[in-house]
Design a protein around this motif. Structure first.
Motif, PDB file in Angstrom:
ATOM      1  N   PHE A  41       0.844  -1.018   0.033  1.00 14.16           N
ATOM      2  CA  PHE A  41       0.030  -0.157   0.414  1.00 14.16           C
ATOM      3  C   PHE A  41       1.120   1.386   0.208  1.00 14.16           C
ATOM      4  N   LEU A 122       9.144  -7.056   3.213  1.00 11.96           N
ATOM      5  CA  LEU A 122       8.149  -5.950   4.220  1.00 11.96           C
ATOM      6  C   LEU A 122       7.055  -6.280   4.894  1.00 11.96           C
ATOM      7  N   THR A 126       7.019  -6.800   9.086  1.00  9.62           N
ATOM      8  CA  THR A 126       6.256  -5.542   9.575  1.00  9.62           C
ATOM      9  C   THR A 126       5.331  -6.502  10.409  1.00  9.62           C
ATOM     10  N   GLY A 151      -2.777  -7.682   2.438  1.00  8.28           N
ATOM     11  CA  GLY A 151      -1.538  -7.739   1.776  1.00  8.28           C
ATOM     12  C   GLY A 151      -0.352  -8.670   3.455  1.00  8.28           C
ATOM     13  N   VAL A 152      -0.760  -7.772   4.791  1.00  9.63           N
ATOM     14  CA  VAL A 152      -0.388  -7.710   5.650  1.00  9.63           C
ATOM     15  C   VAL A 152      -0.659  -8.765   6.637  1.00  9.63           C
ATOM     16  N   THR A 171     -12.767  -8.460   8.061  1.00 15.02           N
ATOM     17  CA  THR A 171     -12.978  -8.008   6.299  1.00 15.02           C
ATOM     18  C   THR A 171     -14.180  -7.527   5.900  1.00 15.02           C
ATOM     19  N   SER A 172     -14.281  -6.869   4.680  1.00 17.98           N
ATOM     20  CA  SER A 172     -15.244  -6.088   4.279  1.00 17.98           C
ATOM     21  C   SER A 172     -15.961  -6.753   3.173  1.00 17.98           C
ATOM     22  N   LYS A 176     -14.129 -12.132   0.913  1.00 17.02           N
ATOM     23  CA  LYS A 176     -13.167 -11.873   2.326  1.00 17.02           C
ATOM     24  C   LYS A 176     -12.419 -13.289   3.439  1.00 17.02           C
ATOM     25  N   TYR A 191     -17.231  -6.845   8.313  1.00 13.83           N
ATOM     26  CA  TYR A 191     -17.625  -5.502   8.511  1.00 13.83           C
ATOM     27  C   TYR A 191     -18.106  -4.380   7.926  1.00 13.83           C
ATOM     28  N   PRO A 218      -4.758  -2.159   9.705  1.00 10.42           N
ATOM     29  CA  PRO A 218      -3.944  -1.823   9.245  1.00 10.42           C
ATOM     30  C   PRO A 218      -4.545  -0.204   8.194  1.00 10.42           C
ATOM     31  N   VAL A 240      -0.846   0.214  12.473  1.00 10.39           N
ATOM     32  CA  VAL A 240       0.018  -0.981  11.513  1.00 10.39           C
ATOM     33  C   VAL A 240      -0.361   0.566   9.850  1.00 10.39           C
ATOM     34  N   PHE A 242      -2.977   3.086   7.864  1.00  7.21           N
ATOM     35  CA  PHE A 242      -4.688   3.711   7.222  1.00  7.21           C
ATOM     36  C   PHE A 242      -4.931   3.926   6.531  1.00  7.21           C
ATOM     37  N   ALA A 243      -5.118   2.362   5.495  1.00  4.42           N
ATOM     38  CA  ALA A 243      -5.435   2.306   4.077  1.00  4.42           C
ATOM     39  C   ALA A 243      -6.872   2.910   4.035  1.00  4.42           C
ATOM     40  N   VAL A 265       3.386   0.787  15.219  1.00  2.00           N
ATOM     41  CA  VAL A 265       4.136  -0.068  14.650  1.00  2.00           C
ATOM     42  C   VAL A 265       4.831   0.444  13.294  1.00  2.00           C
ATOM     43  N   TRP A 267       7.630  -0.487  10.834  1.00  2.34           N
ATOM     44  CA  TRP A 267       8.693  -1.241  10.926  1.00  2.34           C
ATOM     45  C   TRP A 267      10.114  -1.054  10.056  1.00  2.34           C
ATOM     46  N   ARG A 317      -9.830  -1.622  -3.888  1.00  3.13           N
ATOM     47  CA  ARG A 317     -10.230  -2.254  -1.929  1.00  3.13           C
ATOM     48  C   ARG A 317      -9.846  -3.633  -2.930  1.00  3.13           C
TER      49      ARG A 317
HETATM   50  N1  LIG Z   1       3.539   0.781  10.028  1.00  3.68           N
HETATM   51  C1  LIG Z   1       4.490   0.112   8.813  1.00  3.68           C
HETATM   52  O1  LIG Z   1       5.248  -0.117   9.622  1.00  3.68           O
HETATM   53  C2  LIG Z   1       3.547  -1.260   7.742  1.00  3.68           C
HETATM   54  C3  LIG Z   1       4.306  -1.753   6.771  1.00  3.68           C
HETATM   55  C4  LIG Z   1       3.707  -2.065   5.623  1.00  3.68           C
HETATM   56  C5  LIG Z   1       2.022  -1.395   5.343  1.00  3.68           C
HETATM   57  N2  LIG Z   1       1.982  -0.320   6.033  1.00  3.68           N
HETATM   58  C6  LIG Z   1       0.761  -0.013   6.180  1.00  3.68           C
HETATM   59  O2  LIG Z   1      -0.676  -1.149   6.444  1.00  3.68           O
HETATM   60  C7  LIG Z   1      -1.563  -0.558   5.302  1.00  3.68           C
HETATM   61  C8  LIG Z   1      -2.616  -2.101   4.282  1.00  3.68           C
HETATM   62  O3  LIG Z   1      -1.134  -2.376   3.486  1.00  3.68           O
HETATM   63  P1  LIG Z   1      -1.131  -3.278   2.546  1.00  3.68           P
HETATM   64  O4  LIG Z   1       0.213  -3.187   1.319  1.00  3.68           O
HETATM   65  O5  LIG Z   1      -1.074  -4.660   3.263  1.00  3.68           O
HETATM   66  O6  LIG Z   1      -2.323  -2.953   1.763  1.00  3.68           O
HETATM   67  P2  LIG Z   1      -3.427  -4.293   0.713  1.00  3.68           P
HETATM   68  O7  LIG Z   1      -3.146  -5.274   0.840  1.00  3.68           O
HETATM   69  O8  LIG Z   1      -4.566  -3.294   0.066  1.00  3.68           O
HETATM   70  O9  LIG Z   1      -4.765  -3.910   1.976  1.00  3.68           O
HETATM   71  C9  LIG Z   1      -5.289  -3.134   2.721  1.00  3.68           C
HETATM   72  C10 LIG Z   1      -6.370  -3.468   3.706  1.00  3.68           C
HETATM   73  O10 LIG Z   1      -7.111  -2.542   4.106  1.00  3.68           O
HETATM   74  C11 LIG Z   1      -8.847  -2.563   3.767  1.00  3.68           C
HETATM   75  N3  LIG Z   1      -9.136  -1.369   3.389  1.00  3.68           N
HETATM   76  C12 LIG Z   1     -10.526  -0.394   3.436  1.00  3.68           C
HETATM   77  N4  LIG Z   1     -10.574   0.789   2.793  1.00  3.68           N
HETATM   78  C13 LIG Z   1      -9.287   1.038   1.456  1.00  3.68           C
HETATM   79  C14 LIG Z   1      -9.581   1.359   0.130  1.00  3.68           C
HETATM   80  N5  LIG Z   1      -9.860   2.544   0.740  1.00  3.68           N
HETATM   81  N6  LIG Z   1      -8.993   1.554   0.024  1.00  3.68           N
HETATM   82  C15 LIG Z   1      -7.851  -0.046   0.163  1.00  3.68           C
HETATM   83  N7  LIG Z   1      -7.528  -0.772   0.789  1.00  3.68           N
HETATM   84  C16 LIG Z   1      -9.071  -0.113   2.067  1.00  3.68           C
HETATM   85  C17 LIG Z   1      -9.398  -3.498   2.434  1.00  3.68           C
HETATM   86  O11 LIG Z   1      -9.755  -4.473   3.898  1.00  3.68           O
HETATM   87  P3  LIG Z   1     -11.395  -4.653   3.736  1.00  3.68           P
HETATM   88  O12 LIG Z   1     -11.896  -4.432   2.628  1.00  3.68           O
HETATM   89  O13 LIG Z   1     -10.964  -6.289   4.272  1.00  3.68           O
HETATM   90  O14 LIG Z   1     -11.955  -3.395   4.820  1.00  3.68           O
HETATM   91  C18 LIG Z   1      -7.659  -3.971   1.872  1.00  3.68           C
HETATM   92  O15 LIG Z   1      -7.472  -5.442   2.087  1.00  3.68           O
HETATM   93  C19 LIG Z   1      -1.561   0.834   4.899  1.00  3.68           C
HETATM   94  O16 LIG Z   1      -1.857   1.432   5.297  1.00  3.68           O
HETATM   95  C20 LIG Z   1       0.314   0.329   4.434  1.00  3.68           C
HETATM   96  O17 LIG Z   1       0.742   1.619   4.868  1.00  3.68           O
HETATM   97  C21 LIG Z   1       2.183   0.180   7.493  1.00  3.68           C
END
Ligand SMILES: NC(=O)c1ccc[n+]([C@@H]2O[C@H](COP(=O)([O-])OP(=O)(O)OC[C@H]3O[C@@H](n4cnc5c(N)ncnc54)[C@H](OP(=O)(O)O)[C@@H]3O)[C@@H](O)[C@H]2O)c1
Length: 328
Positions: A41, A122, A126, A151-152, A171-172, A176, A191, A218, A240, A242-243, A265, A267, A317
């Protein structure tokens, strides 16, 4: 070499696939011929100038990738030409070649597939840091994972199960949730849409009124407050990402009432400040991969030139697990 270049960070449409001179590594770098690079993300945020790290322009996005070492800088001792590696460079992965700092490159054990390796350092680093280091999750505790099919999120299900925790995956959508059950989640919550109003009741029902010991979040936005209100006594709420886009604000009295902690968190910063602890975590994760306890869930593999399609899939999403871009 070819690379997706971000010359103006105004979004995915402004990225251009360009031919560039193939670079030679500096003393502390290696040149990697990239075989696979996964989407995270933050890659989507960084090309819109919405991520905390703002690289100088132009830059090549793509935070984690895997491939073969093609050239080694004079000062590099732990890598040689021909090694199969995974790299977390922060940028550089959406290309045919990259020049990561050697310190950010992990040699791959035999049998580690490039597409899995590109979705590992990553994503799993993380989640290991979050659940085991920051939250000190223990066997028998209950963890609630939000955005659990992403992903995470999928990594969180697998790591929590690897240490013997009980997992509630949220999940939404029902589809999923079904994926999370396949991955070993003990219970799921959808949810999505109107279900948000019932989220607290569902958490209560699935935890016998006690609440989860650990929350892995996340997603942020409007999920955070109802979930924090549902956390167990001495709970740990992992911030983690704010997707959803919105950064939640919580009334602090909730932390007092639950004797609970809000735990940050980050990473990338952990890996920079505490390289030995990070290396130990990655070693444990590689062992778990070899034992089949963790394995990236790959939604789709796409040719590197199709990066805009992959970003559109993530932004809407739809991703289940990880998207991986490949070079032939
Ligand atoms: N803190 C750290 O060190 C670290 C490291 C890596 C990633 N992150 C963060 O972790 C988050 C997730 O990363 P990821 O790579 O796993 O992303 P991802 O695969 O796209 O997963 C994000 C999840 O967030 C939910 N979501 C809710 N509203 C969304 C929207 N408007 N657009 C997209 N997804 C939405 C979705 O699940 P539902 O549809 O089920 O709600 C989606 O599966 C990101 O915010 C990223 O910046 C943080």
């Amino acid at each position: 070499m070819h690379a997706w270049l971000c010359e103006n960070p105004i979004g995915v449409d402004a990225l251009v696939w360009k031919e560039l001179p193939t670079p030679e590594p500096q003393a502390d770098e290696v040149r990697v011929a990239i075989r696979a690079a996964s989407l995270n993300f933050p890659d989507l945020l960084i090309v819109q100038n919405k991520y905390q790290m703002k690289p100088p322009l132009p830059f090549v996005p793509g935070s984690e990738y895997a491939g073969g070492v093609e050239a080694v800088g004079a000062g590099v001792k732990h890598l040689k030409v021909g090694d199969a590696v995974a790299a977390f460079g922060g940028t550089g992965g959406f290309a045919t070649h990259a020049l990561p700092k050697a310190a950010l490159v992990m040699p791959l054990p035999p049998g580690f597939a490039f597409d899995d390796a590109s979705a590992f350092v990553l994503t799993y680093g993380t989640t290991h840091h979050a659940l085991l280091d920051r939250a000190a999750l223990k066997a028998g505790e209950t963890v609630l994972v939000l955005g659990a099919a992403g992903g995470v999120g999928t990594a969180a299900i697998q790591i929590a199960k690897a240490v013997g925790a009980r997992v509630i995956a949220a999940t939404s959508s029902d589809a999923k949730c079904a994926l999370c059950t396949e991955l070993g989640a003990d219970a799921t919550i959808n949810y999505g849409g109107d279900n948000l109003a019932k989220l607290r009741d569902e958490i209560k029902r699935l935890t016998d009124g006690k609440g989860p010991d650990v929350v892995y979040d996340p997603v942020g936005g409007d999920l955070a407050e109802p979930v924090f209100r549902s956390i167990a006594w001495r709970g740990r709420y992992l911030v983690v990402g704010f997707a959803q886009g919105g950064i939640p604000a919580l009334p602090w009295n909730l932390a007092l009432l639950k004797g609970a902690s809000i735990v940050g968190v980050f990473w990338g910063e952990f890996a920079r400040r505490e390289p030995q602890a990070n290396a130990a975590a990655l070693t444990q994760l590689a062992q778990w991969y070899a034992q089949g306890k963790v394995k990236p869930v790959i939604d789709q593999r796409l040719p590197m030139v199709d990066l805009p399609k992959a970003f559109a899939h993530m932004g809407s999403r739809q991703v289940r697990g990880k998207l991986v871009m490949t070079n032939a």
